[in-house]
Design a protein around this motif. Sequence first.
Motif, PDB file in Angstrom:
ATOM      1  N   CYS A  21       0.875  -1.170   0.000  1.00  0.00           N
ATOM      2  CA  CYS A  21       0.000   0.000   0.000  1.00  0.00           C
ATOM      3  C   CYS A  21       0.911   1.219   0.000  1.00  0.00           C
ATOM      4  O   CYS A  21       1.500   1.549   1.032  1.00  0.00           O
ATOM      5  CB  CYS A  21      -0.934  -0.007   1.207  1.00  0.00           C
ATOM      6  N   CYS A  38      -1.477   2.368   5.431  1.00  0.00           N
ATOM      7  CA  CYS A  38      -2.787   2.207   6.061  1.00  0.00           C
ATOM      8  C   CYS A  38      -2.611   2.649   7.502  1.00  0.00           C
ATOM      9  O   CYS A  38      -2.150   1.872   8.342  1.00  0.00           O
ATOM     10  CB  CYS A  38      -3.252   0.759   5.995  1.00  0.00           C
ATOM     11  N   CYS A  95      -3.014  -3.551   5.293  1.00  0.00           N
ATOM     12  CA  CYS A  95      -2.933  -3.631   3.837  1.00  0.00           C
ATOM     13  C   CYS A  95      -3.316  -5.060   3.443  1.00  0.00           C
ATOM     14  O   CYS A  95      -2.662  -6.019   3.849  1.00  0.00           O
ATOM     15  CB  CYS A  95      -1.516  -3.292   3.379  1.00  0.00           C
ATOM     16  N   ASP A 114      -2.653  -1.464  -2.663  1.00  0.00           N
ATOM     17  CA  ASP A 114      -3.335  -0.188  -2.380  1.00  0.00           C
ATOM     18  C   ASP A 114      -4.762  -0.377  -1.889  1.00  0.00           C
ATOM     19  O   ASP A 114      -5.649   0.408  -2.208  1.00  0.00           O
ATOM     20  CB  ASP A 114      -3.284   0.740  -3.603  1.00  0.00           C
ATOM     21  N   GLN A 115      -5.007  -1.424  -1.103  1.00  0.00           N
ATOM     22  CA  GLN A 115      -6.318  -1.680  -0.507  1.00  0.00           C
ATOM     23  C   GLN A 115      -6.152  -1.901   0.988  1.00  0.00           C
ATOM     24  O   GLN A 115      -5.461  -2.833   1.413  1.00  0.00           O
ATOM     25  CB  GLN A 115      -6.978  -2.912  -1.118  1.00  0.00           C
ATOM     26  N   CYS A 116      -6.790  -1.024   1.766  1.00  0.00           N
ATOM     27  CA  CYS A 116      -6.704  -1.116   3.222  1.00  0.00           C
ATOM     28  C   CYS A 116      -7.995  -1.677   3.805  1.00  0.00           C
ATOM     29  O   CYS A 116      -9.073  -1.409   3.288  1.00  0.00           O
ATOM     30  CB  CYS A 116      -6.471   0.271   3.825  1.00  0.00           C
ATOM     31  N   CYS A 156      -9.801  -1.171   7.236  1.00  0.00           N
ATOM     32  CA  CYS A 156      -9.699  -0.268   8.378  1.00  0.00           C
ATOM     33  C   CYS A 156     -10.090  -0.950   9.687  1.00  0.00           C
ATOM     34  O   CYS A 156     -10.982  -1.789   9.718  1.00  0.00           O
ATOM     35  CB  CYS A 156     -10.587   0.954   8.167  1.00  0.00           C
ATOM     36  N   THR A 203     -12.100   5.076   8.764  1.00  0.00           N
ATOM     37  CA  THR A 203     -12.559   4.905   7.389  1.00  0.00           C
ATOM     38  C   THR A 203     -11.627   5.660   6.452  1.00  0.00           C
ATOM     39  O   THR A 203     -10.689   6.312   6.902  1.00  0.00           O
ATOM     40  CB  THR A 203     -14.022   5.389   7.234  1.00  0.00           C
ATOM     41  N   GLY A 204     -11.897   5.585   5.162  1.00  0.00           N
ATOM     42  CA  GLY A 204     -11.093   6.279   4.156  1.00  0.00           C
ATOM     43  C   GLY A 204     -10.173   5.325   3.425  1.00  0.00           C
ATOM     44  O   GLY A 204      -9.957   4.186   3.862  1.00  0.00           O
ATOM     45  N   LYS A 205      -9.629   5.781   2.308  1.00  0.00           N
ATOM     46  CA  LYS A 205      -8.752   4.940   1.480  1.00  0.00           C
ATOM     47  C   LYS A 205      -7.529   4.447   2.246  1.00  0.00           C
ATOM     48  O   LYS A 205      -7.090   3.323   2.084  1.00  0.00           O
ATOM     49  CB  LYS A 205      -8.325   5.706   0.230  1.00  0.00           C
ATOM     50  N   THR A 206      -6.988   5.305   3.124  1.00  0.00           N
ATOM     51  CA  THR A 206      -5.803   4.921   3.905  1.00  0.00           C
ATOM     52  C   THR A 206      -6.128   4.782   5.392  1.00  0.00           C
ATOM     53  O   THR A 206      -5.229   4.785   6.221  1.00  0.00           O
ATOM     54  CB  THR A 206      -4.671   5.947   3.713  1.00  0.00           C
ATOM     55  N   CYS A 207      -7.417   4.670   5.728  1.00  0.00           N
ATOM     56  CA  CYS A 207      -7.876   4.504   7.117  1.00  0.00           C
ATOM     57  C   CYS A 207      -7.382   5.636   8.021  1.00  0.00           C
ATOM     58  O   CYS A 207      -7.028   5.422   9.173  1.00  0.00           O
ATOM     59  CB  CYS A 207      -7.428   3.150   7.680  1.00  0.00           C
TER      60      CYS A 207
END
Length: 101
Positions: free
Chosen positions: A58, A62, A67, A71-73, A75, A80-84
């Motif tokens: 990632c 994250c 990870c 590029d997928q976390c 959480c 929350t969010g793409k990178t937590c």
Amino acid sequence: MMMDLMFLCLMCVCAAEVSHALRSSPLHPSDGLCRYSWTQNCCWGWTRNSQGRCTPVCESGCKHGDCVGPDQCRCHAGFTGKTCNQDVNECAFRPCKFRCA
């Protein structure tokens, strides 16, 4: 002329083999292992860890999660969010008897 034609044909065969070798096919997508022609290695977006296993990468990290794919976390609870990196406001979803901060 005949030698040039043979050389050109040989180059076409080599180019076709290189093109085939560059293509990958996932063996088990969950473990990040791909087959590249006659070899096996980590798929794109994965890297080999110290134990020799393929682990996802990632790029942005994250912050409050794990990870689980390139590029997928995933959480942890409350983020929350793409990178937590975003805190979830739990009080917005249900009333609390406590004062939310």
